[in-house]
Scaffold this active site. Sequence first.
Site, PDB file in Angstrom:
ATOM      1  N   ARG A  90      11.444  14.843  -3.515  1.00 57.51           N
ATOM      2  CA  ARG A  90       9.990  14.743  -3.321  1.00 57.51           C
ATOM      3  C   ARG A  90       9.581  15.450  -2.024  1.00 57.51           C
ATOM      4  NH1 ARG A  90       6.934   8.864  -2.595  1.00 57.51           N
ATOM      5  NH2 ARG A  90       4.918   9.629  -1.830  1.00 57.51           N
ATOM      6  N   SER A 138       7.454   8.379  12.730  1.00 58.47           N
ATOM      7  CA  SER A 138       7.589   7.949  11.334  1.00 58.47           C
ATOM      8  C   SER A 138       8.249   6.573  11.242  1.00 58.47           C
ATOM      9  CB  SER A 138       8.404   8.989  10.556  1.00 58.47           C
ATOM     10  OG  SER A 138       9.662   9.170  11.159  1.00 58.47           O
ATOM     11  N   ASN A 141      10.971   3.314   6.375  1.00 56.88           N
ATOM     12  CA  ASN A 141      11.149   3.193   4.912  1.00 56.88           C
ATOM     13  C   ASN A 141      11.112   4.501   4.146  1.00 56.88           C
ATOM     14  OD1 ASN A 141       8.418   3.523   5.335  1.00 56.88           O
ATOM     15  ND2 ASN A 141       7.817   2.131   3.693  1.00 56.88           N
ATOM     16  N   THR A 167      14.124   4.218  14.641  1.00 53.96           N
ATOM     17  CA  THR A 167      15.522   4.173  15.065  1.00 53.96           C
ATOM     18  C   THR A 167      16.439   3.925  13.869  1.00 53.96           C
ATOM     19  OG1 THR A 167      14.942   3.536  17.296  1.00 53.96           O
ATOM     20  CG2 THR A 167      17.154   2.922  16.528  1.00 53.96           C
ATOM     21  N   ASP A 202       5.797   4.102  24.653  1.00 54.92           N
ATOM     22  CA  ASP A 202       4.562   4.211  25.448  1.00 54.92           C
ATOM     23  C   ASP A 202       4.552   5.484  26.292  1.00 54.92           C
ATOM     24  OD1 ASP A 202       3.828   0.675  26.198  1.00 54.92           O
ATOM     25  OD2 ASP A 202       4.045   1.814  24.317  1.00 54.92           O
ATOM     26  N   GLU A 237      -1.361   5.686   9.644  1.00 55.23           N
ATOM     27  CA  GLU A 237      -1.192   5.065   8.323  1.00 55.23           C
ATOM     28  C   GLU A 237      -0.427   3.779   8.572  1.00 55.23           C
ATOM     29  OE1 GLU A 237      -3.141   8.029   6.048  1.00 55.23           O
ATOM     30  OE2 GLU A 237      -2.642   5.908   5.806  1.00 55.23           O
ATOM     31  N   CYS A 271       4.403   0.357   1.998  1.00 52.23           N
ATOM     32  CA  CYS A 271       3.072  -0.045   2.451  1.00 52.23           C
ATOM     33  C   CYS A 271       2.145  -0.238   1.257  1.00 52.23           C
ATOM     34  CB  CYS A 271       2.488   0.997   3.391  1.00 52.23           C
ATOM     35  SG  CYS A 271       2.324   2.587   2.606  1.00 52.23           S
ATOM     36  N   THR A 272       2.432   0.507   0.183  1.00 51.86           N
ATOM     37  CA  THR A 272       1.579   0.440  -1.022  1.00 51.86           C
ATOM     38  C   THR A 272       2.120  -0.504  -2.075  1.00 51.86           C
ATOM     39  OG1 THR A 272       2.844   2.344  -1.732  1.00 51.86           O
ATOM     40  CG2 THR A 272       0.642   2.787  -0.826  1.00 51.86           C
ATOM     41  N   GLU A 364       1.412  -9.335   5.424  1.00 52.88           N
ATOM     42  CA  GLU A 364       2.217  -8.326   4.740  1.00 52.88           C
ATOM     43  C   GLU A 364       3.699  -8.703   4.843  1.00 52.88           C
ATOM     44  OE1 GLU A 364       2.792  -4.409   6.596  1.00 52.88           O
ATOM     45  OE2 GLU A 364       2.549  -3.534   4.605  1.00 52.88           O
ATOM     46  N   ARG A 424       1.358   5.957  -2.968  1.00 50.58           N
ATOM     47  CA  ARG A 424       0.858   7.080  -2.155  1.00 50.58           C
ATOM     48  C   ARG A 424       0.965   8.387  -2.925  1.00 50.58           C
ATOM     49  NH1 ARG A 424       4.158  10.136   1.604  1.00 50.58           N
ATOM     50  NH2 ARG A 424       5.724   8.569   1.210  1.00 50.58           N
TER      51      ARG A 424
END
Length: 463
Positions: A90, A138, A141, A167, A202, A237, A271-272, A364, A424
């Site tokens: 993908r 990123s 997952n 990580t 940070d 996101e 997340c979806t 969640e 997504r």
Amino acid sequence: MQIQDIITLYAPATGEALGSVPALSTQQIDTMMTTATHKWPEWSQTTLETRSNLLKRWSAILRRDAEKIAVLVSKEISKAYADSLKEVIRTADLIDYVADDALRMIGEAYRGDQFPGGSQRKIAFSHYVPLGVVLAISPFNYPINLAAAKIAPALMMGNSVIFKPATQGALSGVALIDALIEAGLPKGLVQLATGRGSVIGDYIVQHPAINMISFTGSVGIGRHISGLAAMIPQVHELGGKDAAIITDLANEKHIISELISGAFGYSGQRCTAIKRIFVLDSLADQLVSSLQAAMPTVTVGLPETNAMVTPLIDTKSADFVQELIDDAINQGATVLFGNTREGNLLSPTLLDNVTPAMRVAWEEPFGPVLPIIRVASIDEAIHLTNESEFGLQASIFGSNIDDIFSIAQKLQVGTVNINGRSERGPDHFPFSGIKNSGMGVQGIRRSLESMSRQQMTVLNIQK
Ligand code: NAP
Ligand code: G3P
């Protein structure tokens, strides 16, 4: 000589040591930022064809090494091997699409006399230019896809990239960048900022060299970052609590299949993922019975077995999911299936009679738990959907398309899926969340646009 700190990564499912990455110091990050700042102006002078060809070589190498990379991804984030392989392919498809789509991005042209009193001797046009140094952060997952979804458009628009992988997923990130280097990446144009986000995050986010931040991850970190960063463009996101609203069971077999895969795919660590079902009281018993009957089809096991539900990414995550399940049970929810645990492997759990008083109705889980909330009316389902702090996606299942469109218009989410699970992909679709699900829009064209700006040129004709 400073000793380089390293972070060793272990497979969540087996504890196998997989490798290590450096934990960068602030001094090393400063050097990285200086390089990135010097690299993008030169890169921005290359032709779109040069950039496109680099990306096409990158995707070809990913396809060549897909199985090897998929084995690593599968072990590193406890994702079914088949899903890991799909993610790599993908990603190659995404990179190819980015490489082509940017060639079709055109600017705009304006005449001065389109405005009252304006001169027709004033002609203007816009074209896309880079922002400079893009910070791509990123999540664990999708360590390949959600990294390339940032890096590829950033490069295509002429930027340099500081890539901060999760990580637990950093080794996959290294493999992704190794393929890009082999494809001919100019040295220093993309640099891996490995190290724990809690230690270096940070510093990186606030670094003056950063011109844009593209973040995918949890709400807490996203909100933290958005408050820290300077006045630079950001795309976030974040989390989701995607609802599935069931309006009738005319196509029950399809609905059950979508609910199962939507809720339990990659152990619900999407997340979806479908994270709550709203069903009318009049339909609930039938839905519950069919869902319960389908639960044994949810495969459970180690990633190499291609199980749908595998050990979660870490113990902290598994404990959190269990906490939500226990809270629901303590408040009267009915366990229809599951609620067993072996280490970080939680069985797919189906809860009925979940109420808005329970945490699992709102929080969640990012794990294999699916709460069923019975409602007296569709209006109640819409209200509860919109009451969420999240607004990523929602699904509506049913056979009356007029009713469904009417519901869809009232949902406060980034995407409404009709008769399909929330997801997504495909990756050229605009993808966004509102409220605590994020800000800005991803999806290939939107990412190309968010990692560039339109520069205006105004021509004043003298004669
Ligand atoms: P996370 O804990 O928020 O971490 C995301 C990334 O942020 C990681 O690379 C992390 O590095 C880094 N990070 C942590 N603290 C930071 C800081 N202070 N400054 C800068 N970066 C920092 O999320 P995750 O556990 O990887 O992913 C799960 C979450 O992401 C879930 O909430 C899920 O809903 C969300 N997610 C959303 C989408 C979407 O498209 N909407 C997609 C996937 C996941 P470390 O790993 O070193 O901590
Ligand atoms: O959580 C990752 C998010 O991007 C989901 O992607 O394609 O599984 O819906 P997808």
